[in-house]
Design a protein around this motif. Structure first.
Motif, short mmCIF file in Angstrom:
data_model
loop_
_atom_site.label_atom_id
_atom_site.label_comp_id
_atom_site.label_asym_id
_atom_site.label_seq_id
_atom_site.Cartn_x
_atom_site.Cartn_y
_atom_site.Cartn_z
N ASP A 1 0.83 -1.22 0.00
CA ASP A 1 0.00 0.00 0.00
C ASP A 1 0.86 1.26 0.00
N ARG A 2 1.98 1.22 0.70
CA ARG A 2 2.79 2.44 0.87
C ARG A 2 3.86 2.61 -0.20
N TYR A 3 4.33 1.48 -0.78
CA TYR A 3 5.47 1.60 -1.68
C TYR A 3 5.26 1.04 -3.09
N VAL A 4 4.19 0.30 -3.31
CA VAL A 4 4.02 -0.34 -4.61
C VAL A 4 2.80 0.21 -5.37
N LYS A 5 1.66 0.23 -4.73
CA LYS A 5 0.45 0.65 -5.44
C LYS A 5 0.51 2.13 -5.78
N THR A 6 -0.18 2.49 -6.85
CA THR A 6 -0.24 3.90 -7.26
C THR A 6 -1.45 4.57 -6.60
N GLU A 7 -1.52 5.88 -6.71
CA GLU A 7 -2.59 6.63 -6.04
C GLU A 7 -3.98 6.26 -6.55
N ASP A 8 -4.07 5.90 -7.83
CA ASP A 8 -5.39 5.61 -8.39
C ASP A 8 -5.82 4.16 -8.15
N GLU A 9 -4.95 3.35 -7.55
CA GLU A 9 -5.30 1.96 -7.26
C GLU A 9 -5.88 1.84 -5.85
N LEU A 10 -6.69 0.81 -5.65
CA LEU A 10 -7.34 0.60 -4.36
C LEU A 10 -6.42 -0.20 -3.42
N PRO A 11 -6.71 -0.17 -2.11
CA PRO A 11 -5.86 -0.85 -1.13
C PRO A 11 -5.65 -2.34 -1.45
N THR A 12 -4.46 -2.81 -1.11
CA THR A 12 -4.05 -4.19 -1.37
C THR A 12 -4.86 -5.18 -0.54
N ILE A 13 -5.11 -6.35 -1.11
CA ILE A 13 -5.80 -7.43 -0.40
C ILE A 13 -4.79 -8.53 -0.08
N GLY A 14 -4.87 -9.08 1.12
CA GLY A 14 -4.01 -10.20 1.50
C GLY A 14 -4.86 -11.42 1.84
N ILE A 15 -4.55 -12.56 1.24
CA ILE A 15 -5.28 -13.80 1.51
C ILE A 15 -4.30 -14.86 2.00
N ILE A 16 -4.58 -15.42 3.16
CA ILE A 16 -3.78 -16.53 3.66
C ILE A 16 -4.55 -17.82 3.40
N LEU A 17 -3.99 -18.66 2.54
CA LEU A 17 -4.61 -19.96 2.24
C LEU A 17 -4.01 -20.99 3.19
N CYS A 18 -4.83 -21.55 4.05
CA CYS A 18 -4.30 -22.46 5.07
C CYS A 18 -5.10 -23.75 5.10
N LYS A 19 -4.47 -24.78 5.64
CA LYS A 19 -5.12 -26.09 5.73
C LYS A 19 -6.19 -26.09 6.82
N ASP A 20 -5.96 -25.28 7.85
CA ASP A 20 -6.89 -25.26 8.97
C ASP A 20 -6.84 -23.88 9.61
N LYS A 21 -7.96 -23.42 10.14
CA LYS A 21 -7.99 -22.12 10.82
C LYS A 21 -9.13 -22.09 11.82
N LYS A 22 -8.96 -21.22 12.80
CA LYS A 22 -10.02 -20.94 13.76
C LYS A 22 -10.42 -19.48 13.59
N ASP A 23 -11.70 -19.27 13.34
CA ASP A 23 -12.17 -17.91 13.09
C ASP A 23 -11.92 -16.98 14.27
N ALA A 24 -11.93 -17.54 15.48
CA ALA A 24 -11.70 -16.70 16.66
C ALA A 24 -10.32 -16.07 16.63
N ILE A 25 -9.31 -16.82 16.16
CA ILE A 25 -7.95 -16.28 16.05
C ILE A 25 -7.91 -15.12 15.06
N VAL A 26 -8.61 -15.29 13.95
CA VAL A 26 -8.66 -14.25 12.92
C VAL A 26 -9.33 -13.00 13.48
N GLU A 27 -10.45 -13.18 14.15
CA GLU A 27 -11.22 -12.04 14.65
C GLU A 27 -10.47 -11.26 15.72
N ILE A 28 -9.77 -11.96 16.61
CA ILE A 28 -9.09 -11.26 17.71
C ILE A 28 -7.78 -10.62 17.26
#
Length: 327
Positions: free
Chosen positions: A271-298
């Protein structure tokens, strides 16, 4: 006489003929589908004339099959006539009109879907993305409609049915889970994150289809340096519809809060060093074998709209498994 013709001339003629061939096939498909719809209508009307006889409908199909096969050859078995009849019944009051670009085989797969909203969604997506029959079957089997609904308000079901998938915000592009059965990797087998990454690169076309609309591949193990430290993002994509970078990190184990912190740093850097001003904020996706939503939320801020964690499956789940996962 030494005269040479530019190769582009031959290529131009070739493309013209290919375009004509494609157009002819589409036109023939459309005429055939429209004819089947009208046949179905007449079959239903004929059956209604004999409502007083319980087996009259069965008799109509059997006799019609004999007559048509005798004159037009094979292709009009009783089973096929039943499908033609079902086609009319299914689409006579449907939300989505009969398309000029879908083949009869597409409609055979669509008719297997009982839910009208879901069926309409897959028809629109097939038209918009020009899915082959095989791709349509794969998207239905992987529960694309249900997976998209996980991140949406239940009132948005009608929107999906009427317009298909529309990308307006990052959440619209996220699925949970992602289905990676095309990698042909067993759930029980041992593999590293680098092997998973290589498998995705080897089948990049399939992975782009699973990611969804607007995704283009930028690179793998994309390196950046900050404060004399080197970091690498597993996979970098760009979504031209959302106009933003999409960073993907692969985790073969259970999701940890450190993984979310790492992705947050990657996203902040882009967001700070790669994207240009006319582009929207970067999205990050973590693809994992297992997750607990509570960990993500907190771990993530309440108003988080950029970092997402999704499970991946290496097999096509059956209906019960998919329902359980989505719940």
């Amino acid at each position: 006489m030494n005269i040479q013709i530019d190769k582009s001339f031959f290529e131009s003629i070739r493309q013209l003929l290919l375009k004509a061939q494609t157009g002819i096939v589409k036109q023939v498909n459309h005429i055939m589908v429209q004819t089947y719809f009208e046949m179905g209508e007449q079959i239903v009307e004929q059956e209604q004339h004999g409502q007083h006889t319980t087996d009259y409908g069965s008799y109509v199909l059997t006799e019609l099959s004999k007559h048509l096969n005798a004159e037009f050859g094979k292709g009009f078995s009783r089973r096929n006539l039943e499908l033609i009849r079902k086609f009319y019944i299914t689409y006579k009051n449907a939300k989505s009109v009969i398309s000029q670009s879908l083949s009869w085989t597409h409609y055979i797969h669509l008719m297997r879907i009982d839910n009208e909203d879901e069926r309409s969604f897959y028809q629109i997506e097939t038209e918009n993305n020009q899915w082959s029959v095989r791709e349509l079957e794969r998207q239905i089997n992987s529960g694309l409609f249900q997976r998209l609904l996980v991140s949406k308000d239940k009132n948005k079901v009608k929107d999906l049915a009427l317009t298909g998938q529309i990308l307006e915000k990052p959440l619209d592009a996220i699925k949970d889970p992602y289905v990676l059965e095309f990698l042909n990797m067993s759930e029980q087998s041992t593999y590293s994150e680098s092997q998973l990454e290589q498998a995705l690169i080897d089948r990049l076309e399939h992975f782009l289809l699973e990611l969804g609309k607007g995704f283009t591949f930028v690179g793998r193990q994309v390196r950046f340096t900050f404060e004399e430290e080197h970091f690498r993002v597993d996979l970098v994509f760009y979504n031209r519809l959302l106009r933003c970078f999409v960073l993907i990190d692969l985790k073969i184990g259970k999701l940890k809060h450190q993984d979310l912190g790492q992705m947050q740093m990657y996203v902040n850097y882009y967001d700070r060093y790669v994207k240009t001003e006319d582009e929207l904020p970067t999205i990050g996706i973590i693809l994992c074998k297992d997750k607990k939503d509570a960990i993500v939320e907190i771990t993530l801020p309440k108003d988080n709209k950029q970092i997402f964690a999704s499970k991946y499956l290496l097999y096509l789940p059956n209906e019960e498994e998919l329902k359980r996962l989505l719940e």
